[in-house]
Design an enzyme around this catalytic site. Sequence first.
Site, PDB file in Angstrom:
ATOM      1  N   SER A 215       0.849  -1.187   0.000  1.00 14.31           N
ATOM      2  CA  SER A 215       0.000   0.000   0.000  1.00 14.31           C
ATOM      3  C   SER A 215       0.886   1.239   0.000  1.00 14.31           C
ATOM      4  O   SER A 215       1.736   1.386   0.880  1.00 14.31           O
ATOM      5  CB  SER A 215      -0.901   0.019   1.236  1.00 14.31           C
ATOM      6  OG  SER A 215      -1.761  -1.095   1.240  1.00 14.31           O
ATOM      7  N   GLY A 217      -0.451   4.458  -0.055  1.00 16.31           N
ATOM      8  CA  GLY A 217      -1.298   5.597   0.271  1.00 16.31           C
ATOM      9  C   GLY A 217      -1.994   6.141  -0.968  1.00 16.31           C
ATOM     10  O   GLY A 217      -2.594   5.393  -1.746  1.00 16.31           O
ATOM     11  N   GLY A 220      -1.621   4.534  -4.499  1.00 15.56           N
ATOM     12  CA  GLY A 220      -2.213   3.258  -4.873  1.00 15.56           C
ATOM     13  C   GLY A 220      -1.454   2.052  -4.355  1.00 15.56           C
ATOM     14  O   GLY A 220      -0.940   2.040  -3.237  1.00 15.56           O
ATOM     15  N   GLY A 252      -6.382   0.161   4.258  1.00 17.17           N
ATOM     16  CA  GLY A 252      -5.594  -1.041   3.986  1.00 17.17           C
ATOM     17  C   GLY A 252      -6.361  -2.319   4.256  1.00 17.17           C
ATOM     18  O   GLY A 252      -6.169  -3.332   3.572  1.00 17.17           O
ATOM     19  N   ASP A 253      -7.246  -2.291   5.258  1.00 16.41           N
ATOM     20  CA  ASP A 253      -8.052  -3.477   5.571  1.00 16.41           C
ATOM     21  C   ASP A 253      -9.053  -3.762   4.457  1.00 16.41           C
ATOM     22  O   ASP A 253      -9.371  -4.920   4.162  1.00 16.41           O
ATOM     23  CB  ASP A 253      -8.775  -3.274   6.896  1.00 16.41           C
ATOM     24  CG  ASP A 253      -7.824  -2.908   8.026  1.00 16.41           C
ATOM     25  OD1 ASP A 253      -6.664  -3.370   7.992  1.00 16.41           O
ATOM     26  OD2 ASP A 253      -8.222  -2.153   8.930  1.00 16.41           O
TER      27      ASP A 253
END
Length: 321
Positions: A215, A217, A220, A252-253
């Site tokens: 990830s 941020g 992408g 992120g989850d």
Amino acid sequence: MIITVTPNPALDITHRLDTLRPHTSHRVAEVHEQAGGKGVNTARVLTALGRPATAVLPLGGPTGDLLRADLVRGGIRHRAVPLAHGSTRRTLTLVHDGDATVLNEPGPRLDPADFGALRAAVAELLPGARALTLAGSLPPGLPGHAYRSLTELAAAHRVPVVLDTSGKALLAALPAGPAVVKPNAAELAETTGLDDPLAAARTLAGDTGTAVVASLGADGLLAVTPQGNWRARLSRPLPAAGPAGRNPTGAGDSAVAALAAGLADGTPWPELLADAVALSAATVLTRHAGAFDPQAHRELRPAVVVTRLPEPSRPRTAPCP
């Protein structure tokens, strides 16, 4: 069914603030509490997508009771493992001006019997599973090889694993062959000692056959996989923030939810990554972790550009004389 395992769940408490300055008092504009932890957030997103999911997590004490009640209210299927001692932790997230400051408690100490019960709960569910996610920090007392043990258990049932952790827990689990590991940029740098995300992801992937999806941020996702390397990012800015602003907690989850669903369905990497970026971005537009804006998810999906990256050049060997 997709199983999500959260060894160190938390009661997530979100304070929304109009201002945030150190060394002073603040008046809280809004307070929200919900069951949290990376795997719990992932299960909440999967449930909202209409994907069968079961959250497996240890719970203890009064805080654990609050988590269990919230899972029931939210219609999230779960398998709670009672702790022998201690109470489930809390996290405090301060949201201000579209950003989040998070305070994480360490969590209760788990003894070998607690981990044995957690592992047994996962083993019971695996025959009906199509993917398993392992996410978050390991609580005190849990062995450093805990994620490796659970990954090996899943491999015995031919269930692919998405692992979202960092540092020693990540490195210890790699030899067991998770299908995907998903660090963020900071975790990737911390784990490999390399600042360049692509070099770090290639180093982490090595020759293990595990895909590394990082990830980045607002930039992408970066994916280094046995089938190729890709960058996936939005081609346009996110819509303007509403009155409540943005909350990046849980983005992120949501990406992990998309990765697990894609693995379960056998989705090709470019499509899988595009959906992960869109779902993650739609999460930023909501007020709380574990939620996403369905309309934004649909509208942002066509705006994701996935670019295949060139393979690293291999050094030439000198011809034999």
